[in-house]
Design an enzyme around this catalytic site. Sequence first.
Site, short mmCIF file in Angstrom:
data_model
loop_
_atom_site.label_atom_id
_atom_site.label_comp_id
_atom_site.label_asym_id
_atom_site.label_seq_id
_atom_site.Cartn_x
_atom_site.Cartn_y
_atom_site.Cartn_z
N GLY A 64 -11.95 2.60 3.87
CA GLY A 64 -10.99 1.74 3.19
C GLY A 64 -10.12 2.46 2.18
O GLY A 64 -10.38 3.60 1.78
N HIS A 65 -9.09 1.75 1.73
CA HIS A 65 -8.09 2.36 0.86
C HIS A 65 -8.68 2.83 -0.47
O HIS A 65 -9.57 2.22 -1.05
CB HIS A 65 -6.92 1.40 0.60
CG HIS A 65 -7.30 0.08 0.02
ND1 HIS A 65 -6.41 -0.96 -0.10
CD2 HIS A 65 -8.46 -0.41 -0.47
CE1 HIS A 65 -7.00 -2.00 -0.65
NE2 HIS A 65 -8.25 -1.69 -0.87
N ASN A 66 -8.18 3.99 -0.92
CA ASN A 66 -8.55 4.61 -2.19
C ASN A 66 -10.00 5.07 -2.24
O ASN A 66 -10.53 5.37 -3.31
CB ASN A 66 -8.24 3.70 -3.37
CG ASN A 66 -6.75 3.55 -3.60
OD1 ASN A 66 -6.18 2.51 -3.28
ND2 ASN A 66 -6.12 4.58 -4.13
N SER B 240 -11.99 1.71 -2.39
CA SER B 240 -12.36 2.38 -3.65
C SER B 240 -13.84 2.74 -3.72
O SER B 240 -14.46 2.69 -4.79
CB SER B 240 -11.97 1.51 -4.84
OG SER B 240 -10.58 1.28 -4.87
N GLN C 12 0.88 -1.18 0.00
CA GLN C 12 0.00 0.00 0.00
C GLN C 12 0.91 1.23 0.00
O GLN C 12 1.40 1.65 1.04
CB GLN C 12 -0.91 -0.02 1.22
CG GLN C 12 -1.67 -1.33 1.42
CD GLN C 12 -2.78 -1.52 0.40
OE1 GLN C 12 -3.70 -0.72 0.31
NE2 GLN C 12 -2.71 -2.62 -0.35
#
Length: 332
Positions: free
Chosen positions: A242-244, A262, A201
């Site tokens: 969460g990521h992005n 995402s 990440q």
Amino acid sequence: MNTFCLTEINAILKGEIVGATDKNITAPEQLEMASETEISFIGNKKYEKLWQDSKACVAVVNEDITIEPGANRAFIKVKNADLAMSQVLEMFAPPTPVFEQDIHPNATIDKSAVIGKNAKIHAGCYIGPNVKIGDNVTIYPNVTILDECSIGSGTIIWSGAVIRERCHIGNDCILHPNCSIGADGFGFRPCAERGLVKIPQIGNVIIGNRVEIGANSCVDRGKFSSTVLGDGCKIDNLVQIGHNSKLGMFCIMAGNSGLAGSVTLGNGVIIGGSASIKDHTTIGDGAIVGAGSGVTGDIPAGKTMLGYPAVEARDALKQWAILKRLVRDSCK
């Protein structure tokens, strides 16, 4: 705590006084618990019935109230009692913890860090290499800010918060105790030879201005590029982002809700408590997701969704009504 008379409070609220009281007001309190020297509020007509048994001498009320205050009691009528009560709470708010020194000697600050004017950094904090701290920032004890982060002016970071490397926080933000900014996103892939392989990440987190993030909430860094929270977002305690994921401006996420990776939220989206949003989902401007709902697909702007899986609110209510009738009929 400060004490005010009725007219002093109304000088701030600029409402209409109905009734009168000779009592000095010592504190705000909810209707059921208020004493004879305390102020409360009635933000909804359904709570009017509680006034008769309340001991409060003053209440901040909406203009459409239909009851009278009574002897030696008063109402302050305003357009929005909830907003007015926030001003009352500010008047009575006790002072925040005191810093005897702007920079505590037990703080560890890398020599390459840049610290703005009037910044306050308390004991046990770690400020890493090439960090930039803006003017008038307040950092309470035991905060960790790692390499190459930036903190905008006027931001407040409470104890235990961790801001990992290369993350950027805007101006006038509030980060509550033990929140985590920039931890690794949850990325793993199965591999026959190696089991579950961790996906690096390598992105970061960018947080806009006037954002508030509650205690023990987590905003994960992007797998690549950035996880972004727009200006004015308000995040409750125990929230997972969460990521992005990308949040527009003025989004609200209530406690225990979560975004998978995402997810995109438009401006003004509201996510109710314990709601969960599937990865790669887009939720349009002004949409509302009810508490406990599970979102598995995109939501158009302005829609209200309920249920698990989430459907339009009117459809969910119809489904629940049908189920209720089926259960009732089966019991006959």
